[in-house]
Write an enzyme that holds these catalytic residues in place. Structure first.
Site, PDB file in Angstrom:
ATOM      1  N   GLN A  85      58.110  -4.526 -40.629  1.00  0.00           N
ATOM      2  CA  GLN A  85      58.221  -4.225 -39.199  1.00  0.00           C
ATOM      3  C   GLN A  85      58.319  -2.713 -39.009  1.00  0.00           C
ATOM      4  OE1 GLN A  85      61.105  -7.237 -37.202  1.00  0.00           O
ATOM      5  NE2 GLN A  85      61.783  -7.046 -39.302  1.00  0.00           N
TER       6      GLN A  85
ATOM      7  N   ASP B 105      57.270   3.533 -40.653  1.00  0.00           N
ATOM      8  CA  ASP B 105      57.509   4.803 -41.340  1.00  0.00           C
ATOM      9  C   ASP B 105      56.601   5.059 -42.543  1.00  0.00           C
ATOM     10  OD1 ASP B 105      58.634   3.146 -43.378  1.00  0.00           O
ATOM     11  OD2 ASP B 105      60.644   3.335 -42.523  1.00  0.00           O
TER      12      ASP B 105
ATOM     13  N   HIS C 153      54.095  -3.774 -36.834  1.00  0.00           N
ATOM     14  CA  HIS C 153      54.348  -2.940 -35.649  1.00  0.00           C
ATOM     15  C   HIS C 153      53.644  -1.596 -35.733  1.00  0.00           C
ATOM     16  CE1 HIS C 153      58.232  -5.536 -35.074  1.00  0.00           C
ATOM     17  NE2 HIS C 153      57.130  -6.167 -34.769  1.00  0.00           N
TER      18      HIS C 153
ATOM     19  N   CYS D 187      42.104  12.757 -25.997  1.00  0.00           N
ATOM     20  CA  CYS D 187      40.865  12.698 -26.772  1.00  0.00           C
ATOM     21  C   CYS D 187      39.810  13.567 -26.094  1.00  0.00           C
ATOM     22  CB  CYS D 187      40.420  11.235 -26.786  1.00  0.00           C
ATOM     23  SG  CYS D 187      38.905  10.899 -27.665  1.00  0.00           S
TER      24      CYS D 187
ATOM     25  N   CYS E  34      37.117  12.601 -25.052  1.00  0.00           N
ATOM     26  CA  CYS E  34      36.525  11.796 -23.961  1.00  0.00           C
ATOM     27  C   CYS E  34      37.447  11.773 -22.732  1.00  0.00           C
ATOM     28  CB  CYS E  34      36.243  10.367 -24.436  1.00  0.00           C
ATOM     29  SG  CYS E  34      37.725   9.331 -24.473  1.00  0.00           S
TER      30      CYS E  34
ATOM     31  N   GLY F 286      66.673  -6.116 -45.078  1.00  0.00           N
ATOM     32  CA  GLY F 286      67.058  -5.150 -44.042  1.00  0.00           C
ATOM     33  C   GLY F 286      66.498  -5.389 -42.663  1.00  0.00           C
TER      34      GLY F 286
ATOM     35  N   ASN G 188      70.884  -8.183 -46.565  1.00  0.00           N
ATOM     36  CA  ASN G 188      71.173  -7.407 -45.353  1.00  0.00           C
ATOM     37  C   ASN G 188      72.650  -7.011 -45.334  1.00  0.00           C
ATOM     38  OD1 ASN G 188      69.652  -6.476 -43.013  1.00  0.00           O
ATOM     39  ND2 ASN G 188      71.136  -7.599 -41.779  1.00  0.00           N
TER      40      ASN G 188
ATOM     41  N   GLU H 145      74.584  -6.955 -42.760  1.00  0.00           N
ATOM     42  CA  GLU H 145      75.407  -7.850 -41.915  1.00  0.00           C
ATOM     43  C   GLU H 145      74.704  -9.191 -41.755  1.00  0.00           C
ATOM     44  OE1 GLU H 145      75.861  -5.370 -38.483  1.00  0.00           O
ATOM     45  OE2 GLU H 145      73.797  -5.675 -37.852  1.00  0.00           O
TER      46      GLU H 145
END
Ligand code: NAD
Length: 255
Positions: A103, A106, A126, A160, A162, A199, A225, A227
């Site tokens: 997800q 980075d 994502h 851009c 355009c 995570g 994870n 939590e």
């Protein structure tokens, strides 16, 4: 069971698996200095993602998004993969990994080497901060090209040639996920023998449907994870702690 026992059990399962799908969220990159969304403090308290990362607001006025994006990119460019990203690359080198579903935007999996040894696909659900395109003509841009497009007059939003506004492939709230990437990821979940979630709060849909897909097809499901998540009940093992500490220990058992 103690965490140590869970680590050994998990290593045993991974040892027997050879079609593993790794599914990562922002929690894998906090130890690289990139804050997640849910933990308190940091960038996301300054830039409320619901406002600054909203697709419909972007279409009306891209300036707030781009103001945030420039600051986020500075942070992403100095971040380096951590021991959890490198542990996942170890699984690839062992020939155990079928796919990485992330997800995160980075691109730290690629920078840790993932995808280079056994051509393991990395499904970036994502998007990725360094891949950009024009919303009007679809021309592709990389991060360096964007800097050249920012002129004296327009220092924030790149346009851009355009005249269309440029946007990174990062998915904003209200925007559809790319269907090819989504179907590739679902297919990987349907065909894995072990689903390793690392995570994530598992609060974002449709990404959080993937552990169910894997479970329904009979895969072992392992969550790591800091939590609890609201989906812990479907995990065969839930390892609570920092991924940068737990994953290298699991890999050590496998060597
Ligand atoms: P999230 O912020 O909702 O959840 C992160 C989870 O990771 C939390 O449950 C937290 O307790 C846990 N965590 C944090 N540090 C950890 C560590 N060192 N070890 C173990 N667990 C740790 O993130 P999410 O589930 O990925 O979903 C939120 C959205 O945030 C995603 O859509 C993602 O695109 C976006 N996001 C991405 C980045 C990135 O690219 N690095 C950063 C922030 C947000």
């Amino acid at each position: 069971m103690t965490l140590q026992e869970d680590i050994m059990k998990t290593a045993e399962i991974i040892g027997k698996s050879n079609r593993i799908v790794v599914f990562t969220g922002a929690g894998i990159s906090t130890e690289s200095g990139i804050p997640d969304f849910r933990s308190s403090g940091g960038l996301w308290s300054k830039y409320d993602p619901d406002v600054y990362a909203n697709y419909f607001l972007f279409l009306k006025n891209p300036s707030p998004f781009w103001t945030m994006h420039h600051e986020v990119v500075e942070m992403l460019l100095i971040a380096k993969p951590n021991s959890a990203h490198y542990s996942i690359f170890e699984l690839e080198k062992m020939g155990k990994l079928k796919a990485i579903i992330t997800q995160n935007v980075d691109m730290l999996h690629q920078r840790a080497g993932s995808g280079t040894v056994n051509d393991v696909p990395i499904y970036e659900l994502h998007g990725a901060f360094g891949e950009l395109y024009c919303l009007k003509c679809n021309k592709k841009y990389n991060h360096d090209e964007i800097k050249d497009l920012l002129t004296e007059k327009e220092k924030i939003v790149p346009y851009c040639e355009c005249g269309g506004v440029i946007k990174p492939t990062t998915i904003l709230f209200g925007e559809q996920l790319p269907s090819k990437i989504l179907s590739g990821a679902i297919n990987a979940c349907n065909n894995c023998d072990c689903f390793l979630m690392i995570g994530s709060s598992l609060l974002v849909t449709p990404a959080n449907q993937m552990p169910y897909s894997a479970k329904n097809k009979g895969a072992k499901v392992i969550f790591i994870n800091k939590e609890d998540t609201f989906m812990n009940n479907i995990a065969d093992f839930f390892l609570k702690g920092k991924v940068g500490e737990i994953l290298p220990k699991i890999i050590n058992y496998l060597k």
